[in-house]
Design an enzyme around this catalytic site. Structure first.
Site, mmCIF file in Angstrom:
data_model
loop_
_atom_site.group_PDB
_atom_site.id
_atom_site.type_symbol
_atom_site.label_atom_id
_atom_site.label_comp_id
_atom_site.label_asym_id
_atom_site.label_seq_id
_atom_site.Cartn_x
_atom_site.Cartn_y
_atom_site.Cartn_z
ATOM 1 C CG ASP A 35 -1.669 -1.263 1.320
ATOM 2 O OD1 ASP A 35 -2.230 -1.573 0.466
ATOM 3 O OD2 ASP A 35 -2.174 -1.572 2.385
ATOM 4 C CE LYS B 149 3.436 -2.228 -4.391
ATOM 5 N NZ LYS B 149 3.148 -2.105 -3.212
ATOM 6 N N GLY C 234 -3.951 -4.309 -4.191
ATOM 7 C CA GLY C 234 -4.905 -3.182 -4.719
ATOM 8 C C GLY C 234 -4.224 -2.135 -5.064
ATOM 9 C CG HIS C 235 -1.252 -1.970 -7.295
ATOM 10 N ND1 HIS C 235 -0.561 -2.651 -8.360
ATOM 11 C CD2 HIS C 235 -0.943 -2.204 -6.304
ATOM 12 C CE1 HIS C 235 0.401 -3.393 -7.546
ATOM 13 N NE2 HIS C 235 0.257 -3.016 -6.330
ATOM 14 C CD GLN D 242 0.987 -8.467 -2.536
ATOM 15 O OE1 GLN D 242 2.047 -9.111 -2.922
ATOM 16 N NE2 GLN D 242 -0.170 -8.769 -2.694
HETATM 17 P P1 IMP Z 1 -2.307 -12.637 1.763
HETATM 18 O O1 IMP Z 1 -1.382 -12.237 0.707
HETATM 19 O O2 IMP Z 1 -3.760 -12.659 1.420
HETATM 20 O O3 IMP Z 1 -2.088 -14.260 2.315
HETATM 21 O O4 IMP Z 1 -2.261 -12.075 3.294
HETATM 22 C C1 IMP Z 1 -0.800 -11.988 4.075
HETATM 23 C C2 IMP Z 1 -0.531 -10.656 4.433
HETATM 24 O O5 IMP Z 1 -0.126 -9.668 3.623
HETATM 25 C C3 IMP Z 1 -1.459 -10.074 5.311
HETATM 26 O O6 IMP Z 1 -1.131 -9.397 6.506
HETATM 27 C C4 IMP Z 1 -2.172 -9.103 4.331
HETATM 28 O O7 IMP Z 1 -2.898 -7.937 4.840
HETATM 29 C C5 IMP Z 1 -1.029 -8.778 3.603
HETATM 30 N N1 IMP Z 1 -1.308 -8.166 2.143
HETATM 31 C C6 IMP Z 1 -1.524 -9.161 1.228
HETATM 32 N N2 IMP Z 1 -1.485 -8.098 0.083
HETATM 33 C C7 IMP Z 1 -1.434 -6.822 0.446
HETATM 34 C C8 IMP Z 1 -1.279 -5.545 -0.147
HETATM 35 O O8 IMP Z 1 -1.608 -5.426 -1.360
HETATM 36 N N3 IMP Z 1 -1.328 -4.520 0.445
HETATM 37 C C9 IMP Z 1 -0.904 -4.668 1.976
HETATM 38 N N4 IMP Z 1 -1.049 -5.782 2.680
HETATM 39 C C10 IMP Z 1 -1.230 -6.862 1.757
#
Ligand code: IMP
Length: 425
Positions: free
Chosen positions: A12, A15, A39-40, A223
């Site tokens: 977040d 990017k 989520g971009h 991420q």
């Molecule tokens: P997962 O990727 O859904 O397995 O989540 C694992 C961790 O990564 C959690 O803490 C999510 O909140 C975090 N996470 C996954 N994708 C994002 C993103 O795009 N932005 C921020 N945190 C993310």
């Protein structure tokens, strides 16, 4: 010039906005890892586009967008996203969006398994996005995953899906959760797959040809470094290599194809999900939420907010080989009187300027802060780096010094024109 854009914090970082800015001079925009957990948000000409799996170049007419082999693709989610973006007047044709035939497929039961695992962890939960990312990557590593190319062979894929659904049902039954019907899953996956079929191809030679013919490639990381499966705050991480190296393994382009790495961070720190957050600060969180800022693009969850943490950023710059920093959301701090920058952690009386692997150390890490005066004026109308208030420039200079990488871009608002280019050091 081929550039990787990578997040330096917990995701977040903004990017999408930097990718969008650099896309203007790029020919190909490529995603190499993650899935629709990302989520971009890109805002251009007053229109807001929220992208999850689609590379940010999709909103441009003339760019090629590639979903690489390292991405995990939820076919149903991707079709929904394509339809939503098409509904905003963007056309998504097979020559504009290419999906790797090696990309692994997220099945509906992966999402349910993700949720079940989180429920089982209780207080220790990771706080995942419940998009099935972990279970899909686990199948990939366990060598029992399903790839896009497999869906081209319907008989084989149906047998695989049936087997996977049966296994998932065994787990879900233990949690008293609704079980899946394999035929229904097959129907759902294949309905989506038919929409995606024209886009699926062997993207590796396409990318190599683009590289060899001198096209400009932009790698869009999802991420952030602290969510990287190797370098992040394990186990509170995602399941892919979010760092620069993941852009190579996730696309089939070698390290020798890369010219620059732009590391994106906010002027402060945010995180969603569970896990350590040494500089987390309730006052700053309340303040930013009060401004309507820092709500997740994928889940709408309010993000935890905290002061800039250069222990983590220094490490992130190292492991990514950052050649230029993009500092976003500088405007978020516009009204603050005094700003804090964490320069080290005090762990049991010893100062650490890099994070430790020992997970128990996080609870004992006390941030050591340096105070800097706020600039207390609106930066959102600045159209050049030079126009930034002197105190904002000093804050950025100190950030760069502590991280060991030069500032390349500064974000003062969500619109494309609010990205300022820093003078070359
Ligand atoms: P997962 O990727 O859904 O397995 O989540 C694992 C961790 O990564 C959690 O803490 C999510 O909140 C975090 N996470 C996954 N994708 C994002 C993103 O795009 N932005 C921020 N945190 C993310």
């Amino acid at each position: 010039m081929n550039t990787i854009i990578t997040g330096l914090q917990w995701g977040d970082e903004g990017k999408g906005k930097i990718v969008d800015y650099l896309t203007e001079t790029a020919d190909v925009v490529i995603r190499g890892q993650g899935g629709n957990n990302a989520g971009h948000t890109v805002i251009t000409g007053g229109t807001k586009y929220v992208l999850h799996l689609l590379p940010s170049g999709i909103i441009w007419d003339s760019k090629i967008n590639v979903i690489g082999n390292g991405v995990v693709v939820d076919p149903v989610g991707l079709v929904t996203e394509i339809e939503r973006i098409e509904g905003q007047g963007i056309s998504i044709t097979p020559d504009k969006l290419l999906i790797s035939d090696r990309a692994h497929v997220v099945l509906p039961c992966h999402k349910e398994l993700d949720a079940a695992r989180e429920a089982a962890l209780g207080e220790q939960k990771i706080g995942t996005t419940k998009r099935g990312i972990g279970p899909t990557y686990a199948d990939k590593i366990n060598r029992c995953g399903l790839r896009m190319a497999d869906l081209l062979n319907r008989e084989f894929a149906c047998a695989q899906i049936t087997r996977r659904v049966a296994e998932a049902n065994e787990v879900l039954a233990k949690f008293d959760l609704t079980l899946f019907d394999a035929d229904q899953v097959i129907d759902e996956v294949y309905t989506a797959f038919e929409r995606l079929r024209p886009h699926i191809t062997n993207t590796i030679p396409v990318l190599h040809e683009a590289w060899k013919s001198g096209k400009t490639l932009l790698f869009e990381g999802a991420q952030g470094t602290l969510l990287d499966i190797d370098f992040g705050t394990y186990p509170f991480v995602t399941s892919s290599n979010t760092t620069a190296g993941g852009s190579c393994t996730g696309t089939g382009l070698p390290p020798t194809a890369i010219d620059a790495v732009v590391g994106v961070c906010k002027a402060y720190t945010t995180r969603v999900g569970s896990g350590p957050f040494p500089t987390g600060d309730e006052g700053l969180s309340d303040y930013l939420h009060g401004l309507g800022r820092e709500f997740g693009a994928t889940t709408g969850r309010p993000r935890g907010c905290g002061w800039l943490d250069t222990v983590l950023l220094r490490f992130a710059c190292m492991v990514n080989g950052v050649t230029g920093l993009a500092v976003t959301n500088v405007d978020g701090l516009d009204a603050y009187e005094t700003l804090q920058i964490c320069t080290a952690y005090d762990i049991d009386g010893t100062l650490h300027t890099l994070p430790l692997a020992d997970r128990s150390a996080w609870d004992r890490a006390v941030p050591v802060y340096e105070s800097l005066p706020g600039w207390k004026c609106d930066t959102t109308a600045c159209t050049s780096y030079e126009q930034l208030p002197e105190r904002a420039k000093s804050y950025l200079a100190r950030l760069a010094e502590l991280c060991g990488a030069p500032i390349a871009f500064v974000g003062v608002g969500p619109d494309r024109i609010q990205t300022l280019v820093a003078p070359q050091a």
